[in-house]
Design an enzyme around this catalytic site. Structure first.
Site, PDB file in Angstrom:
ATOM      1  N   GLU A  42     -29.805  21.401 -26.406  1.00 44.82           N
ATOM      2  CA  GLU A  42     -29.996  22.386 -25.340  1.00 44.82           C
ATOM      3  C   GLU A  42     -29.091  23.604 -25.540  1.00 44.82           C
ATOM      4  OE1 GLU A  42     -32.236  22.689 -22.995  1.00 44.82           O
ATOM      5  OE2 GLU A  42     -33.191  20.902 -23.798  1.00 44.82           O
ATOM      6  N   CYS A 101     -53.691  30.569 -12.217  1.00 51.25           N
ATOM      7  CA  CYS A 101     -52.714  31.613 -12.569  1.00 51.25           C
ATOM      8  C   CYS A 101     -53.125  32.949 -11.942  1.00 51.25           C
ATOM      9  CB  CYS A 101     -52.624  31.760 -14.088  1.00 51.25           C
ATOM     10  SG  CYS A 101     -51.567  33.120 -14.609  1.00 51.25           S
TER      11      CYS A 101
HETATM   12  S1  SF4 Z   1     -50.995  31.791 -20.587  1.00 49.64           S
HETATM   13 FE1  SF4 Z   1     -49.589  32.516 -18.991  1.00 49.64          FE
HETATM   14  S2  SF4 Z   1     -50.617  34.290 -18.140  1.00 49.64           S
HETATM   15 FE2  SF4 Z   1     -52.169  33.132 -19.272  1.00 49.64          FE
HETATM   16  S3  SF4 Z   1     -53.094  31.782 -17.787  1.00 49.64           S
HETATM   17 FE3  SF4 Z   1     -51.414  30.666 -18.693  1.00 49.64          FE
HETATM   18  S4  SF4 Z   1     -49.667  31.019 -17.352  1.00 49.64           S
HETATM   19 FE4  SF4 Z   1     -51.200  32.559 -16.870  1.00 49.64          FE
END
Ligand code: SF4
Length: 350
Positions: free
Chosen positions: A38, A209
Site C-alpha cells: 500500500e 453512473c
Molecule cells: S467508466 Fe467511469 S465514467 Fe464511465 S461509466 Fe464507469 S464510472 Fe462512469
C-alpha cells in the site's frame, strides 16, 4: 445500506469475480506485506511497484528485519521509486511496531492510522486486505470513479469535496466482502474508468453512473485551476579523483531527504562546509556543464548544472565524515542516490 448502495456494491463485486485482479503478489498475505504494498502503491502504478516489492521483500522479509535495518539500506532498495519520505516513514513505522506493539502489526484503525506515512485511506486498505475488516478506501482511482459516478463538484484540495467523497465511499462499501470490493474499486479505476477516455461501455457502473448519463465524464473529477510551475536552478559539484567521487548525504527533510547526492552550492549546509573546510583545498572547477539535466517535481522543475572539479590528490582530512564520503565509481550502486543524480553520474561514465 440502501438499495442504491447495495446495487452499486453488487455490480462492483460481480465485475470483480470476472475481471478483477486476483493474483497480485501482496494479495492474501500478512499485514506487513499488505502495508508495504500500500505504501509503494501511493503515487505509483502496480506494474512499476511489483519488481520493487519483490526485491524489497527478499531483503526485508518481515517487519523485524526492516526495523533492524539501517536506513541507508532501506533507501537503497527504494531507489528509483521516488517520494523517498515513504521509505523513511516505513522504516520509522517498522520500529514503532517493533518497540510499541511487540513486533505485531496493530489491528485497530487508530493504531494503524497513527503510524508515520499511513493516512485514512491506507489504514482502511491495510485493515481491510490484511484483517478482513470493513473500512472504506479513497485512493486516486477510487476518488475518480466516485467523482464521476455521482458527479461530485469541486477538486480534491477542497474539504467539502473530500467530505462528500468519503461519505460516498463509506455508503457504498458493503458489510461483507469489503476486501474484494475495495480491490475491485481500485481495479475499475485503473483498468476501466481511466483518467482520459474511460471505457464506459465495459464498466459495471454505467447504468447508474451520472457522468455517463450526462455525457460529462471529461468534466469529473473537476480540476484545480492551473498554476504555472516555478523553475529552479542548482549547481552540483562533482569532485573527482582518479575513479573516486565525493558524495554528500542530504539532510533528512526536504527533497531527496537522507539520500546520497553531490554537494550543491545553493544547499545549506553544504555550501557553508564546502567554503569553510574544503574550498581552500580544491582547485577551481575545470569544467562546468550548464543545465545538464532538467528534473520535474510535482510543484516545480529543477535544472541541474554540474561543476566538475578534478583533484590531483585526496584531501588529508575529510570534514563531517558522517555526511561526506569518497566512493569509487563502481561502488556507486551501494548508495541510495536520487534518480537524476544517478543518471548524471552514469552519463559521465559513458
Ligand atoms: S467508466 Fe467511469 S465514467 Fe464511465 S461509466 Fe464507469 S464510472 Fe462512469
Amino acid at each position: 445500506m440502501d438499495a442504491d448502495a447495495a446495487s452499486f456494491a453488487n455490480r462492483v463485486l460481480n465485475w470483480y469475480q470476472r475481471y478483477g485482479r486476483h493474483d497480485l503478489p501482496w494479495q492474501r498475505q500478512d499485514a506487513y506485506r499488505v502495508w508495504l504494498s500500500e505504501i509503494m502503491l501511493q503515487q505509483t502504478q502496480v506494474g512499476t511497484v511489483i519488481p520493487y516489492y519483490q526485491n524489497f521483500i527478499k531483503r526485508f522479509p518481515n517487519i523485524k528485519q526492516l526495523a533492524d535495518a539501517d536506513i541507508d539500506e532501506v533507501l537503497q532498495h527504494w531507489q528509483g521509486l521516488g517520494y523517498y519520505a515513504r521509505a523513511r516513514n516505513l522504516h520509522q513505522a517498522a520500529r514503532i511496531v517493533r518497540d510499541q506493539h511487540k513486533g505485531r502489526f496493530p489491528q485497530s484503525f487508530d493504531a494503524v492510522a497513527a503510524l508515520p506515512g499511513v493516512g485514512r485511506s491506507t489504514a482502511g486498505a491495510i485493515l481491510s486486505f490484511a484483517f478482513d475488516q470493513r473500512w472504506p478506501i479513497l485512493d486516486g482511482n477510487v476518488k475518480r470513479v466516485l467523482a464521476r459516478c455521482f458527479r461530485v463538484p469541486g477538486w480534491y484540495g477542497q474539504s467539502d469535496t473530500m467530505k462528500q467523497l468519503w461519505y460516498l465511499a463509506e455508503s457504498v462499501t458493503p458489510a461483507e466482502q469489503a476486501p474484494d470490493f475495495n480491490q475491485a474499486m481500485m481495479d475499475i479505476g485503473s483498468m476501466v474508468c481511466l483518467k482520459s477516455k474511460p471505457k464506459c461501455e465495459a464498466c459495471p457502473l454505467k447504468e447508474i453512473c451520472s457522468s455517463y448519463r450526462h455525457h460529462s465524464q471529461a468534466e469529473y473529477p473537476q480540476k484545480k485551476p492551473a498554476r504555472v510551475k516555478p523553475h529552479k536552478h542548482t549547481l552540483m559539484l562533482l569532485h573527482r579523483h582518479a575513479d573516486q567521487v565525493l558524495l554528500w548525504r542530504r539532510p533528512p527533510s526536504g527533497i531527496w531527504g537522507g539520500l546520497w547526492s553531490l554537494p550543491e552550492v545553493d544547499a545549506e549546509p553544504a555550501i557553508e562546509l564546502w567554503q569553510q573546510s574544503f574550498l581552500s583545498m580544491t582547485q577551481l572547477p575545470n569544467k562546468i556543464q550548464e543545465s545538464v539535466i532538467r528534473h520535474q517535481f510535482t510543484h516545480y522543475s529543477l535544472d541541474i548544472s554540474l561543476a566538475i572539479i578534478e583533484m590531483e590528490q585526496l584531501p588529508h582530512k575529510i570534514f563531517d565524515q558522517d555526511n561526506y564520503v569518497w566512493v569509487g565509481i563502481e561502488a556507486l550502486g551501494d548508495h541510495g542516490l536520487p534518480t537524476p543524480v544517478r543518471k548524471l553520474l552514469a552519463s559521465l561514465q559513458d
